[in-house]
Design a protein around this motif. Structure first.
Motif, PDB file in Angstrom:
ATOM      1  N   ALA A   1      27.512  60.718  52.114  1.00 43.55           N
ATOM      2  CA  ALA A   1      27.762  59.512  51.314  1.00 43.55           C
ATOM      3  C   ALA A   1      29.080  59.626  50.552  1.00 43.55           C
ATOM      4  N   LEU A   2      29.389  60.809  50.053  1.00 42.50           N
ATOM      5  CA  LEU A   2      30.654  61.023  49.345  1.00 42.50           C
ATOM      6  C   LEU A   2      31.842  60.787  50.274  1.00 42.50           C
ATOM      7  N   GLU A   3      31.725  61.288  51.494  1.00 42.91           N
ATOM      8  CA  GLU A   3      32.810  61.066  52.458  1.00 42.91           C
ATOM      9  C   GLU A   3      32.989  59.571  52.718  1.00 42.91           C
ATOM     10  N   SER A   4      31.881  58.876  52.962  1.00 39.92           N
ATOM     11  CA  SER A   4      31.954  57.440  53.239  1.00 39.92           C
ATOM     12  C   SER A   4      32.554  56.677  52.063  1.00 39.92           C
ATOM     13  N   GLU A   5      32.141  57.035  50.844  1.00 46.12           N
ATOM     14  CA  GLU A   5      32.644  56.356  49.654  1.00 46.12           C
ATOM     15  C   GLU A   5      34.143  56.599  49.472  1.00 46.12           C
ATOM     16  N   TYR A   6      34.560  57.846  49.679  1.00 48.90           N
ATOM     17  CA  TYR A   6      35.988  58.151  49.551  1.00 48.90           C
ATOM     18  C   TYR A   6      36.803  57.362  50.571  1.00 48.90           C
ATOM     19  N   ASN A   7      36.332  57.349  51.813  1.00 46.00           N
ATOM     20  CA  ASN A   7      37.080  56.646  52.861  1.00 46.00           C
ATOM     21  C   ASN A   7      37.220  55.160  52.549  1.00 46.00           C
ATOM     22  N   LYS A   8      36.160  54.583  51.985  1.00 51.79           N
ATOM     23  CA  LYS A   8      36.218  53.169  51.624  1.00 51.79           C
ATOM     24  C   LYS A   8      37.181  52.934  50.465  1.00 51.79           C
ATOM     25  N   LEU A   9      37.032  53.701  49.378  1.00 52.56           N
ATOM     26  CA  LEU A   9      37.834  53.477  48.174  1.00 52.56           C
ATOM     27  C   LEU A   9      39.305  53.813  48.384  1.00 52.56           C
ATOM     28  N   SER A  10      39.589  54.760  49.272  1.00 50.82           N
ATOM     29  CA  SER A  10      40.980  55.168  49.514  1.00 50.82           C
ATOM     30  C   SER A  10      41.735  54.182  50.400  1.00 50.82           C
ATOM     31  N   GLY A  11      41.023  53.203  50.935  1.00 50.20           N
ATOM     32  CA  GLY A  11      41.665  52.237  51.827  1.00 50.20           C
ATOM     33  C   GLY A  11      41.962  52.785  53.206  1.00 50.20           C
ATOM     34  N   LEU A  12      41.252  53.860  53.576  1.00 42.98           N
ATOM     35  CA  LEU A  12      41.504  54.510  54.863  1.00 42.98           C
ATOM     36  C   LEU A  12      41.497  53.513  56.021  1.00 42.98           C
ATOM     37  N   TYR A  13      40.521  52.636  56.044  1.00 42.58           N
ATOM     38  CA  TYR A  13      40.320  51.810  57.231  1.00 42.58           C
ATOM     39  C   TYR A  13      41.374  50.711  57.380  1.00 42.58           C
ATOM     40  N   ASN A  14      42.157  50.468  56.324  1.00 41.78           N
ATOM     41  CA  ASN A  14      43.306  49.581  56.461  1.00 41.78           C
ATOM     42  C   ASN A  14      44.573  50.343  56.832  1.00 41.78           C
ATOM     43  N   LYS A  15      44.504  51.664  56.825  1.00 45.22           N
ATOM     44  CA  LYS A  15      45.633  52.482  57.276  1.00 45.22           C
ATOM     45  C   LYS A  15      45.620  52.645  58.797  1.00 45.22           C
ATOM     46  N   ILE A  16      44.451  52.501  59.392  1.00 46.45           N
ATOM     47  CA  ILE A  16      44.337  52.570  60.852  1.00 46.45           C
ATOM     48  C   ILE A  16      44.795  51.225  61.418  1.00 46.45           C
ATOM     49  N   ASP A  17      45.747  51.262  62.339  1.00 46.73           N
ATOM     50  CA  ASP A  17      46.411  50.036  62.777  1.00 46.73           C
ATOM     51  C   ASP A  17      45.643  49.270  63.838  1.00 46.73           C
ATOM     52  N   LEU A  18      44.878  49.978  64.649  1.00 51.26           N
ATOM     53  CA  LEU A  18      44.130  49.321  65.720  1.00 51.26           C
ATOM     54  C   LEU A  18      42.816  50.052  65.944  1.00 51.26           C
ATOM     55  N   TYR A  19      41.751  49.276  66.054  1.00 47.21           N
ATOM     56  CA  TYR A  19      40.430  49.817  66.392  1.00 47.21           C
ATOM     57  C   TYR A  19      40.071  49.395  67.806  1.00 47.21           C
ATOM     58  N   ILE A  20      39.566  50.350  68.578  1.00 49.16           N
ATOM     59  CA  ILE A  20      39.055  50.063  69.912  1.00 49.16           C
ATOM     60  C   ILE A  20      37.564  50.371  69.914  1.00 49.16           C
ATOM     61  N   THR A  21      36.755  49.403  70.294  1.00 48.02           N
ATOM     62  CA  THR A  21      35.313  49.636  70.405  1.00 48.02           C
ATOM     63  C   THR A  21      34.911  49.466  71.862  1.00 48.02           C
ATOM     64  N   PRO A  22      34.047  50.356  72.382  1.00 49.85           N
ATOM     65  CA  PRO A  22      33.600  50.230  73.773  1.00 49.85           C
ATOM     66  C   PRO A  22      32.560  49.133  73.986  1.00 49.85           C
ATOM     67  N   SER A  23      32.130  48.481  72.920  1.00 48.40           N
ATOM     68  CA  SER A  23      31.199  47.360  73.068  1.00 48.40           C
ATOM     69  C   SER A  23      31.585  46.247  72.103  1.00 48.40           C
ATOM     70  N   GLU A  24      31.278  45.019  72.499  1.00 48.33           N
ATOM     71  CA  GLU A  24      31.507  43.877  71.624  1.00 48.33           C
ATOM     72  C   GLU A  24      30.595  43.964  70.402  1.00 48.33           C
ATOM     73  N   PHE A  25      29.433  44.549  70.593  1.00 47.09           N
ATOM     74  CA  PHE A  25      28.482  44.715  69.485  1.00 47.09           C
ATOM     75  C   PHE A  25      29.107  45.547  68.360  1.00 47.09           C
ATOM     76  N   TYR A  26      29.732  46.663  68.710  1.00 47.54           N
ATOM     77  CA  TYR A  26      30.371  47.514  67.696  1.00 47.54           C
ATOM     78  C   TYR A  26      31.547  46.793  67.041  1.00 47.54           C
ATOM     79  N   ARG A  27      32.285  46.017  67.828  1.00 44.88           N
ATOM     80  CA  ARG A  27      33.411  45.258  67.256  1.00 44.88           C
ATOM     81  C   ARG A  27      32.905  44.310  66.173  1.00 44.88           C
ATOM     82  N   LYS A  28      31.822  43.606  66.458  1.00 44.35           N
ATOM     83  CA  LYS A  28      31.274  42.652  65.501  1.00 44.35           C
ATOM     84  C   LYS A  28      30.716  43.359  64.268  1.00 44.35           C
TER      85      LYS A  28
END
Length: 392
Positions: free
Chosen positions: A153-180
Motif C-alpha cells: 500500500a505504501l508503494e502504491s500511495e507513493y506512486n500515486k502522490l509522486s505523479g509517477l503515472y503521468n511521467k510514463i508517456d505511453l501505456y500499452i495494455t494487452p486487453s481493452e478491459f485493462y485499458r478501460k
C-alpha cells in the motif's frame, strides 16, 4: 520481454536490457548494471521489513544503475514491462532526467491494486481502484500478511502522490478491459492503447484439426485460474477426460480432490511441460479450458491454443471475452460456476465433426488476425516514432 526484444532486433533495432540479478537469468551483456536480487516473500524481522519497504517504494540502487546504463547506451526509448516492487518508480525518474520517452506495457493490475490481482481472498475486488490503498491493509488481501499489505500500500500511495503515472508517456495494455480499467482509475492523463500480445510466426503453422478425446488445462495451478471450478465441472460431465499440465500452490489440493472424488481414471496430472511435450498435448486435445476467476489480461495459453486451431472454453472475466466469440471459436462460461462450465463442455461434446472443424478453423483464423507479430511491430514503431518526435 524476450519476444519483444527478438521482434525489434529482427527489424534492425538495437535492444539493451535492464533487470534484476538472478541465478536463472540468461547471459546478458548488460548484467553488470542489473540490480541486486531481493525476495519479499520470506520471513523478515522488523529491521528487514523497514529496509524492504523502503526499497519496494523507491530503489536508489536501480536509479543509479539504470542511469549509468542510459549514459553509456544513449537509448531513444525506455520500454518497461514490469517495474513494481523491485525496479520501482526510480527507473522512470532516471529516464525522464535524461529526457527519454517511457513506454510501459501493463501486464497486470499493479498500478491500482497493491496485490496486483484485484482479488480479495479469492473474490474479485475493486476497492483500491480509485486510490484508497488502505483497503489492502484492512482486508489483508496480499499474501495473508498485514505487514506485506502495508508495504504494498505504501508503494502504491507513493506512486500515486509522486505523479509517477503521468511521467510514463505511453501505456500499452494487452486487453481493452485493462485499458478501460486504467482510464477508470484516473491515475494518468497520458495515452493508453490496446496492443494485444503477439505470437511468433512459427506458432501459426497450419495443423490438421484434431477432435481429440480429452480437454486440456495448461498453466499455473493456482486459485485465480479457476482450476478447482474446472474439477467440479468434470464431476458433472461423466464422459469428460481432462489432462492438466502445470504446477503451482494448489497442486496437492487438486490431486486430493480428484482422488477423493474417485476421478483418477478421468483426470491426469502431467506436471510442468514445455516444448514438444506440451505442443503434442495441445494438438491432440479436443479443447483448451481456462475458467479464470480473476481479471485475465491476454493469456498466452489461450492465444497459443487458438493459433494451433483449438476451440477454447473460457470464463467471461477480464480480456477473455474479447478473444473468444461465444459459439464461434469456443464457449464462454460464468466464473465461479461449475454448472455453467459443465454446460459449455456439453455444448462442445454435442458438436459434430463438421461443426467442430469449423470452430477450429475460426479459432486459428481469429488468432492470425489478433496476435500478428508484424502488426504489433508496425503499431509499436509508430508510437515510438511519435514519442521521439515529440521530444518528451
Amino acid at each position: 520481454y524476450f519476444g519483444l526484444a527478438e521482434l525489434l532486433r529482427k527489424a534492425g533495432h538495437e535492444v539493451i536490457f535492464f533487470s534484476m540479478k538472478d541465478d536463472k537469468n540468461l547471459p546478458c551483456e548488460q548484467s553488470e548494471y542489473f540490480v541486486s536480487n531481493v525476495d519479499f516473500n520470506g520471513e523478515l524481522n522488523i529491521r528487514d521489513k523497514v529496509n524492504a519497504a523502503a526499497r519496494m517504494v523507491y530503489s536508489l540502487e536501480a536509479k543509479k544503475k539504470i542511469s549509468a546504463l542510459i549514459e553509456k547506451e544513449q537509448p531513444d526509448i525506455v520500454h518497461i514491462n514490469l517495474f513494481h516492487r523491485v525496479l520501482t518508480a526510480s527507473i522512470v525518474d532516471a529516464a525522464k532526467k535524461h529526457h527519454i520517452p517511457v513506454v510501459f506495457t501493463m501486464h497486470d493490475l499493479n498500478c491500482f491494486c497493491p496485490n496486483h490481482t484485484m482479488l480479495d481472498h479469492g473474490k474479485i475486488c475493486e476497492a483500491c481502484l480509485h486510490g484508497n490503498y488502505l483497503n489492502c491493509v484492512k482486508r489483508v488481501c496480499f499474501k495473508n500478511s498485514r505487514a506485506k499489505c502495508l508495504m504494498a500500500a505504501l508503494e502504491s500511495e507513493y506512486n500515486k502522490l509522486s505523479g509517477l503515472y503521468n511521467k510514463i508517456d505511453l501505456y500499452i495494455t494487452p486487453s481493452e478491459f485493462y485499458r478501460k480499467k486504467m482510464i477508470e482509475s484516473g491515475l494518468t492523463r497520458n495515452k493508453i492503447v490496446c496492443f494485444r500480445n503477439f505470437l511468433p510466426d512459427n506458432k501459426f503453422e497450419p495443423l490438421k484439426y484434431v477432435n481429440g478425446s480429452y480437454y486440456l488445462y495448461f498453466g499455473r495451478l493456482s486459485a485465480e485460474k479457476g482450476i478447482m471450478t474446472l474439477l467440479k465441472a468434470v464431476q458433472n460431465v461423466p464422459e469428460m477426460r481432462l489432462e492438466i499440465a502445470g504446477t503451482g500452490p494448489m497442486e496437492q489440493e487438486l490431486q486430493n480432490f480428484v482422488r477423493n472424488g474417485k476421478m483418477e481414471n478421468r483426470v491426469h496430472f502431467n506436471g510442468f511441460l514445455s516444448g514438444k511435450s506440451l505442443t503434442d498435448l495441445i494438438i491432440e486435445a479436443k479443447c483448451i479450458v481456462l475458467p479464470s476467476e480473476w481479471y485475465e489480461n491476454g493469456p498466452y495459453s489461450i492465444m497459443e491454443a487458438m493459433a494451433a486451431g483449438k476451440p477454447v472454453i473460457v470464463s467471461g472475466e477480464g480480456g477473455l471475452p474479447e478473444i473468444v466469440q461465444d459459439g464461434e471459436n469456443g464457449f464462454i462460461c460464468d466464473a465461479f460456476r461449475p454448472n455453467s462450465l459443465a454446460e459449455c463442455i456439453r455444448k462442445m461434446e454435442q458438436l459434430n465433426d463438421i461443426q467442430y472443424d469449423q470452430m477450429a478453423a475460426n479459432a486459428s483464423k481469429r488468432a492470425a488476425q489478433m496476435f500478428s507479430a508484424d502488426q504489433y511491430l508496425t503499431n509499436l514503431i509508430a508510437e515510438y516514432r511519435r514519442l521521439v518526435m515529440l521530444g518528451v
